[in-house]
Scaffold this motif. Sequence first.
Motif, PDB file in Angstrom:
ATOM      1  N   ASN A  49       0.826  -1.210   0.000  1.00 29.30           N
ATOM      2  CA  ASN A  49       0.000   0.000   0.000  1.00 29.30           C
ATOM      3  C   ASN A  49       0.862   1.263   0.000  1.00 29.30           C
ATOM      4  O   ASN A  49       0.346   2.369  -0.070  1.00 29.30           O
ATOM      5  CB  ASN A  49      -0.931   0.007   1.218  1.00 29.30           C
ATOM      6  N   SER A 347       2.804   5.949  13.658  1.00 27.54           N
ATOM      7  CA  SER A 347       1.741   5.880  12.652  1.00 27.54           C
ATOM      8  C   SER A 347       1.210   4.463  12.552  1.00 27.54           C
ATOM      9  O   SER A 347       1.969   3.498  12.646  1.00 27.54           O
ATOM     10  CB  SER A 347       2.269   6.318  11.285  1.00 27.54           C
ATOM     11  N   GLY A 348      -0.077   4.352  12.341  1.00 24.68           N
ATOM     12  CA  GLY A 348      -0.683   3.034  12.170  1.00 24.68           C
ATOM     13  C   GLY A 348      -0.698   2.590  10.723  1.00 24.68           C
ATOM     14  O   GLY A 348      -1.284   1.560  10.395  1.00 24.68           O
ATOM     15  N   PHE A 349      -0.085   3.367   9.833  1.00 29.84           N
ATOM     16  CA  PHE A 349      -0.173   3.006   8.407  1.00 29.84           C
ATOM     17  C   PHE A 349       1.077   3.453   7.641  1.00 29.84           C
ATOM     18  O   PHE A 349       0.983   3.997   6.550  1.00 29.84           O
ATOM     19  CB  PHE A 349      -1.429   3.632   7.799  1.00 29.84           C
ATOM     20  N   ASN A 350       2.249   3.233   8.237  1.00 28.32           N
ATOM     21  CA  ASN A 350       3.517   3.473   7.533  1.00 28.32           C
ATOM     22  C   ASN A 350       3.616   4.862   6.895  1.00 28.32           C
ATOM     23  O   ASN A 350       3.769   4.989   5.681  1.00 28.32           O
ATOM     24  CB  ASN A 350       3.735   2.414   6.444  1.00 28.32           C
ATOM     25  N   ASP A 351       3.503   5.872   7.726  1.00 29.14           N
ATOM     26  CA  ASP A 351       3.576   7.232   7.184  1.00 29.14           C
ATOM     27  C   ASP A 351       4.991   7.788   7.188  1.00 29.14           C
ATOM     28  O   ASP A 351       5.178   8.988   7.027  1.00 29.14           O
ATOM     29  CB  ASP A 351       2.650   8.159   7.987  1.00 29.14           C
TER      30      ASP A 351
ATOM     31  N   LEU B  89       2.090  -4.090   5.822  1.00 28.64           N
ATOM     32  CA  LEU B  89       2.400  -3.414   4.559  1.00 28.64           C
ATOM     33  C   LEU B  89       1.267  -3.496   3.547  1.00 28.64           C
ATOM     34  O   LEU B  89       1.160  -2.657   2.651  1.00 28.64           O
ATOM     35  CB  LEU B  89       3.683  -3.999   3.940  1.00 28.64           C
ATOM     36  N   MET B  97      -4.160   5.984  13.462  1.00 25.94           N
ATOM     37  CA  MET B  97      -3.686   7.013  14.374  1.00 25.94           C
ATOM     38  C   MET B  97      -2.294   7.464  13.937  1.00 25.94           C
ATOM     39  O   MET B  97      -1.468   6.646  13.536  1.00 25.94           O
ATOM     40  CB  MET B  97      -3.608   6.472  15.807  1.00 25.94           C
TER      41      MET B  97
END
Lengths: 405, 249
Positions: A49, A347-351, B89, B97
């Motif tokens: 993603n 971050s919860g989404f690899n920022d 991933l 968050m």
Amino acid sequence: MKEIVYKEIDGTSLKYWGLLAGLGAVILGALGSFYYMEHNGHVVTGMTNQIVWGMPHVFAIFLIVAASGALNIASIGSVFGKKLYKPLGRMSAILAIALLAGGLTVLLLDLGRPDRLIVAITTFNFKSIFAWNIILYTGFMGIVGVYLWMMMERKMNKYSTYAGYAAFVWRLILTTGTGSIFGFLVARQAYDAAIMAPMFVVMSFSFGLAIYMLVLFATFQWTDRPLGDVIVNRLKNLLGVFIAAVLYFTVVYHLTNLYATEHHPVESFILSGDTKFTTIFWWGQVIIGSLLPLALLYYPATAASRKWIAIACGLTIYGGFSQLYVILIGGQALPLAIFPEHNILESGFNDGVNGTTHAYTASNPEIILGLGGVAVSLIMVTFAFKILKFVPESLADEVADPHHK
Amino acid sequence: MNEKTENPDLDRRKFLGKALTTGAAATVASGVVLVNVADAKAPEAEASSEVRWGMLVDTAKCTDCGDCVTACNDEHGLNPAEGESEKPLTDSKWIRMVKIEHKSTGKVTSLPMMCQHCENPPCVDVCPTGASFKRPDNIVLVDKHICIGCRYCMMACPYKARSFVHEAIENQVAEAPRGKGTVESCTMCMHLVDDDKNPACVDACKEKALTFGNIKDKASDISIALKNSESRAIREDLGLNPGVRYKGI
């Protein structure tokens, strides 16, 4: 200059069938890869993603860009009236169609829903540059097909110049469209640059010519047809100019970005970072893929050798892949600047926590799928040369050179 | 001659009486039915351009507990299937968050990030088939039937709000159909919103850090809050006019 005679290649030798079999095997491998990726989902690839476009896109965009560049040779003959290039036109046009077909095959087979091809070609959002590209690609096939017919059908020869003009304009728009796929992406620091469009046009000149020259050399050598120095030298010099032009656009692109403070992170990431993208940029694109072929093409000892010219073409292609890899994958590897004034702590989404960049390693199926696209292009050309009169019987200087005495 | 023909007036009166009763019942019943239909709110009647759904995040109230994320995952079936482990991933995230630190001041802030439901969404602009679209009430969605999985919207979104479904999904919920090979993101819980409820994340927040409502209705809580306090959009410089705004960053 004598009259050019075109003749099908024999295509009966073991070498010919071996070539077809080899390319066929790569295509079978690619189909297997496609099935594997389609069946399991993209989870089995290196794409995530974060890196949403991967190696298949590098191959696909390379082939699509090279396709419009391969047509240049025909355009120089038809549009700019250079007689020396006219005998090269048929091979140029069929190679352009074949490269585009190979690129589109990879692009299609990488889609999340390749079964929705009909949706893709019937449901358009005209604000999308991607939708324009779908129209541009199919139009390119049609226009170049007509152009080719007019070049090959004696009765239609007189119209071939007009078709050549149409194809030339169309190909410029097409590559502008391909470059704009990235140029229009305002969110990403590496893209969002109007220079992407002309840069892709110049890249197409270089990649397309390099492939064309290799196909020309191989065809004439393997079929024992004479290929004179006049044509080879002209193409060689042209390739040198195109490689230099790509370098020029690359320099301007990076200088422009360096001038804008907000783009410094992406510039330092690509130009002086500690990831593979910096290595691929400097070594792959600049040194091995541009400066070395330039040296080979202009240094007298190597410039006189077909072998070294062919190596220079190969290095140019390598440089092209490197360039697209850095643009495509490198452009995604630096996390989006969602909070430009902040550091990301968690971050919860690899920022991009604490400056972490996104990693990408192409999986084997992705690479094989990409190579399958190359094989599709080459097998089309190999087969086309056997069934129709694309290849001149001779391009010896006394045949091809209009100024030969 | 039988009895019926001997007393025609009586028969007529009976008939008229029954007819009137039936007619009255039918009228009332049909009214009841109509009212029921009106209450049910046909889905196509829901999205109106008179409404713009928006959300205000008060970062001062956010405790970084992650309840909004849990609620979203539960509501839309985003949790890994039983026995499966998380794949950070490639797993989909509709809300996450993020903890950020201001480069100059050092101020640390936690906030939830999701699709910002832009007025001018880049994902909608770039989508070749029109699968990315915006409802009249400005909820930005993906039409799963015509998404070809090209991921151009993911390249275009400045908020990293979208996810690609990387593998087959086993634990789907009826309210949030998902599909391998397509792109997805926060729907602002349209199935709840269309039923006059709040999105799951809003209701899950114990600190009431999330205010949801119609920002075109000047009397709504969100409009009043937006009017009376400083808030900003993330990447305001891009001019996308998101429907999600933040206080305290």
